[in-house]
Write a protein that holds these residues in place. Sequence first.
Motif, PDB file in Angstrom:
ATOM      1  N   VAL A  41       0.851  -1.181   0.000  1.00 41.11           N
ATOM      2  CA  VAL A  41       0.000   0.000   0.000  1.00 41.11           C
ATOM      3  C   VAL A  41       0.888   1.233   0.000  1.00 41.11           C
ATOM      4  O   VAL A  41       1.722   1.400   0.886  1.00 41.11           O
ATOM      5  N   LEU A  42       0.726   2.077  -1.005  1.00 37.49           N
ATOM      6  CA  LEU A  42       1.419   3.353  -1.048  1.00 37.49           C
ATOM      7  C   LEU A  42       0.385   4.408  -0.737  1.00 37.49           C
ATOM      8  O   LEU A  42      -0.539   4.627  -1.508  1.00 37.49           O
ATOM      9  N   ASP A  43       0.490   5.011   0.427  1.00 38.41           N
ATOM     10  CA  ASP A  43      -0.449   6.041   0.865  1.00 38.41           C
ATOM     11  C   ASP A  43       0.127   7.381   0.456  1.00 38.41           C
ATOM     12  O   ASP A  43       1.133   7.822   0.987  1.00 38.41           O
ATOM     13  N   ASP A  44      -0.520   8.029  -0.481  1.00 37.15           N
ATOM     14  CA  ASP A  44      -0.015   9.244  -1.103  1.00 37.15           C
ATOM     15  C   ASP A  44      -1.058  10.334  -0.899  1.00 37.15           C
ATOM     16  O   ASP A  44      -2.123  10.276  -1.488  1.00 37.15           O
ATOM     17  N   THR A  95       3.717   6.793   2.856  1.00 35.41           N
ATOM     18  CA  THR A  95       4.042   5.545   3.536  1.00 35.41           C
ATOM     19  C   THR A  95       3.968   4.378   2.559  1.00 35.41           C
ATOM     20  O   THR A  95       3.235   4.420   1.570  1.00 35.41           O
ATOM     21  N   LEU A  96       4.734   3.360   2.866  1.00 35.73           N
ATOM     22  CA  LEU A  96       4.716   2.115   2.112  1.00 35.73           C
ATOM     23  C   LEU A  96       4.529   1.008   3.133  1.00 35.73           C
ATOM     24  O   LEU A  96       5.290   0.928   4.098  1.00 35.73           O
ATOM     25  N   GLU A  97       3.508   0.183   2.955  1.00 37.16           N
ATOM     26  CA  GLU A  97       3.186  -0.843   3.939  1.00 37.16           C
ATOM     27  C   GLU A  97       2.965  -2.182   3.250  1.00 37.16           C
ATOM     28  O   GLU A  97       2.316  -2.245   2.208  1.00 37.16           O
ATOM     29  N   ASN A  98       3.489  -3.236   3.851  1.00 36.23           N
ATOM     30  CA  ASN A  98       3.263  -4.588   3.359  1.00 36.23           C
ATOM     31  C   ASN A  98       2.158  -5.202   4.205  1.00 36.23           C
ATOM     32  O   ASN A  98       2.385  -5.583   5.338  1.00 36.23           O
TER      33      ASN A  98
END
Length: 184
Positions: free
Chosen positions: A55-58, A86-89
């Motif tokens: 997930v790239l939260d932009d 943020t970048l989340e796995n």
Amino acid sequence: MVQKTGSFIKYHKKSFLTILLGLIMLIGFSYAWLQVTLKGEKEITLTTAGSLSLVLDDSMPGGITIEHAIPLMDEEGRKIEGYTFTLENKGTIDSDFTIYLDDLPIKEGQERLKDDYVKYYITRDGRDKGIGLLSSAGENPNRVLDSGEISPGEKYTYILRIWIDYDAPNEAMGKVFKGQLRVE
């Protein structure tokens, strides 16, 4: 007529199976090449291989922009308000990733800043990940800001700062940079 149709199918059975297998492989490979490009304020989830989810939260509308800016020294540039994402796995397996900064179109009548005049500074969870001229990160659309591996449940918070290099010539004044993030 029935015998001819039946023998035709029987004779070409292997060809039909080969074509069907080829179509299935084509669909599978097409899905594997899926890329996500982000513009504006959104949250996008990329899911592949059944258990991987990045997930790239932009949350910066309109992309990353330098407009009506003056050149800054590195010490000043590292302190400006950054672009946070943020970048989340959210998946169940480790994942390799690469974050790119791609050009966005600029308005008619504007001129784009050369990458040689744009400096960037990126941090991940408060640690330096890179500083330099944008041209050192690669050429559009392959400017790599960060890459690595992210474990399941792990979340990285990035801050990207960009500015006009203090050593840029006068021709850089009045020009525009506009970009967006992309993760693969």
